[in-house]
Write an enzyme that holds these catalytic residues in place. Structure first.
Site, mmCIF file in Angstrom:
data_model
loop_
_atom_site.group_PDB
_atom_site.id
_atom_site.type_symbol
_atom_site.label_atom_id
_atom_site.label_comp_id
_atom_site.label_asym_id
_atom_site.label_seq_id
_atom_site.Cartn_x
_atom_site.Cartn_y
_atom_site.Cartn_z
ATOM 1 N N GLU A 100 0.839 -1.200 0.000
ATOM 2 C CA GLU A 100 0.000 0.000 0.000
ATOM 3 C C GLU A 100 0.874 1.251 0.000
ATOM 4 O O GLU A 100 2.008 1.215 0.473
ATOM 5 C CB GLU A 100 -0.872 0.017 1.267
ATOM 6 C CG GLU A 100 -2.342 -0.320 1.033
ATOM 7 C CD GLU A 100 -3.116 0.743 0.254
ATOM 8 O OE1 GLU A 100 -2.520 1.529 -0.511
ATOM 9 O OE2 GLU A 100 -4.337 0.770 0.399
ATOM 10 N N ASP A 101 0.331 2.334 -0.522
ATOM 11 C CA ASP A 101 1.048 3.603 -0.436
ATOM 12 C C ASP A 101 0.931 4.179 0.970
ATOM 13 O O ASP A 101 1.889 4.642 1.556
ATOM 14 C CB ASP A 101 0.535 4.608 -1.478
ATOM 15 C CG ASP A 101 -0.979 4.801 -1.454
ATOM 16 O OD1 ASP A 101 -1.679 4.071 -0.722
ATOM 17 O OD2 ASP A 101 -1.463 5.695 -2.163
ATOM 18 N N ASP A 104 -4.197 5.044 6.365
ATOM 19 C CA ASP A 104 -4.657 6.249 7.055
ATOM 20 C C ASP A 104 -5.639 5.784 8.145
ATOM 21 O O ASP A 104 -5.212 5.413 9.243
ATOM 22 C CB ASP A 104 -5.295 7.139 5.981
ATOM 23 C CG ASP A 104 -5.808 8.474 6.470
ATOM 24 O OD1 ASP A 104 -5.603 8.803 7.631
ATOM 25 O OD2 ASP A 104 -6.427 9.209 5.675
ATOM 26 N N PHE A 153 -2.346 15.603 5.184
ATOM 27 C CA PHE A 153 -2.471 15.089 3.831
ATOM 28 C C PHE A 153 -1.143 15.220 3.076
ATOM 29 O O PHE A 153 -0.494 16.246 3.124
ATOM 30 C CB PHE A 153 -3.566 15.858 3.091
ATOM 31 C CG PHE A 153 -3.995 15.185 1.832
ATOM 32 C CD1 PHE A 153 -4.850 14.097 1.877
ATOM 33 C CD2 PHE A 153 -3.523 15.621 0.596
ATOM 34 C CE1 PHE A 153 -5.240 13.458 0.706
ATOM 35 C CE2 PHE A 153 -3.914 14.995 -0.577
ATOM 36 C CZ PHE A 153 -4.766 13.908 -0.516
ATOM 37 N N ARG A 166 0.940 12.377 -8.435
ATOM 38 C CA ARG A 166 1.514 11.027 -8.313
ATOM 39 C C ARG A 166 2.931 10.955 -8.866
ATOM 40 O O ARG A 166 3.733 10.140 -8.445
ATOM 41 C CB ARG A 166 0.655 10.012 -9.072
ATOM 42 C CG ARG A 166 -0.733 9.812 -8.503
ATOM 43 C CD ARG A 166 -1.333 8.545 -9.080
ATOM 44 N NE ARG A 166 -2.770 8.445 -8.897
ATOM 45 C CZ ARG A 166 -3.367 8.003 -7.794
ATOM 46 N NH1 ARG A 166 -2.637 7.635 -6.759
ATOM 47 N NH2 ARG A 166 -4.677 7.933 -7.713
HETATM 48 P P1 IMP Z 1 -7.794 4.662 4.595
HETATM 49 O O1 IMP Z 1 -8.921 3.760 4.177
HETATM 50 O O2 IMP Z 1 -8.278 5.819 5.396
HETATM 51 O O3 IMP Z 1 -6.662 3.935 5.293
HETATM 52 O O4 IMP Z 1 -7.226 5.323 3.284
HETATM 53 C C1 IMP Z 1 -6.491 4.630 2.425
HETATM 54 C C2 IMP Z 1 -6.392 5.268 1.068
HETATM 55 O O5 IMP Z 1 -6.704 6.663 1.074
HETATM 56 C C3 IMP Z 1 -4.964 5.172 0.632
HETATM 57 O O6 IMP Z 1 -4.738 3.986 -0.069
HETATM 58 C C4 IMP Z 1 -4.789 6.400 -0.223
HETATM 59 O O7 IMP Z 1 -5.154 6.111 -1.552
HETATM 60 C C5 IMP Z 1 -5.741 7.412 0.354
HETATM 61 N N1 IMP Z 1 -5.055 8.357 1.282
HETATM 62 C C6 IMP Z 1 -5.071 8.351 2.629
HETATM 63 N N2 IMP Z 1 -4.332 9.351 3.145
HETATM 64 C C7 IMP Z 1 -3.834 10.019 2.072
HETATM 65 C C8 IMP Z 1 -2.954 11.167 1.945
HETATM 66 O O8 IMP Z 1 -2.479 11.797 2.911
HETATM 67 N N3 IMP Z 1 -2.659 11.533 0.681
HETATM 68 C C9 IMP Z 1 -3.135 10.887 -0.436
HETATM 69 N N4 IMP Z 1 -3.938 9.819 -0.354
HETATM 70 C C10 IMP Z 1 -4.294 9.379 0.892
HETATM 71 MG MG MG Z 2 -4.361 3.854 -2.201
#
Ligand code: IMP
Ligand code: MG
Length: 177
Positions: A100-101, A104, A153, A166
């Site tokens: 994963e990138d 969050d 962010f 990206r």
């Molecule tokens: P989560 O479900 O809240 O863990 O979010 C996961 C997805 O949200 C990641 O795979 C990212 O694609 C996107 N995301 C979460 N935080 C960021 C950020 O700070 N910048 C850009 N994309 C984010």
């Molecule tokens: Mg993602």
């Protein structure tokens, strides 16, 4: 500083820091998966850049494939995963590593893991380039983490702001107004 759409971002993690950490992560993965065949599933789109750089540092027993989920619009995690593609992988009995990138809230990866679990992999772990501990509400912290970062962010190195940014070589953080 850079401008993407209506927002300004400032440098946060530079290329040297990224390169060095990737070498460290590759070592951790090599040690953990010694002598095992590993199926790496790259979570698109965000992890694509990170994945190709990391995979080139790993030995040949790592295979690469892709999955896609979508949960984010603008800058707030909705916690709602909108679509999941590429779930037809033959991962039964396999060692699966999800790349994963960023994790969050953790809701996206939890949902993806639940779906993939139905295909009966022998084990599934997560390697995330970035992790936001303060935002995390998920079930399990990723086993492999590149950097733990504050709850702000970020964009670049695969991560986007409404699909922009990206292609940035470094990671940038949103500049507060
Ligand atoms: P989560 O479900 O809240 O863990 O979010 C996961 C997805 O949200 C990641 O795979 C990212 O694609 C996107 N995301 C979460 N935080 C960021 C950020 O700070 N910048 C850009 N994309 C984010
Ligand atoms: Mg993602």
């Amino acid at each position: 500083m850079i401008q993407l759409l209506d927002r300004t971002f400032e440098p946060f993690i530079g290329t040297n820091e990224l390169d060095n950490r990737l070498v460290g992560l590759a070592e951790e993965l090599k040690n953990f998966y010694q002598h095992k065949q590993v199926k790496v599933l790259v979570v698109l789109n965000g992890a694509a850049v990170f994945a190709v750089d990391l995979l080139r540092l790993l030995p040949v027993n790592f295979q690469m494939d892709f999955v896609k989920v979508k949960s984010y619009e603008n800058m707030d995690s909705t916690g709602e995963v909108k679509a999941v593609f590429g779930m037809n992988h033959a991962i039964e009995g396999e060692e699966v590593l999800l790349l994963e990138d960023i994790v969050d809230t953790g809701l996206t990866i939890d949902r993806l893991k639940e779906d993939l679990q139905r295909l009966n992999p022998s084990r599934m772990e997560v390697c995330s380039l970035l992790f936001k501990p303060e935002a995390f509400k998920g079930k399990e912290i990723p086993k492999f983490i590149g950097f733990s970062i504050p709850n702000k962010f970020v964009v670049g190195y695969g991560l986007d702001y409404n699909e922009y940014g990206r292609n940035l070589k470094e990671i940038y953080q949103l500049k507060e107004l």
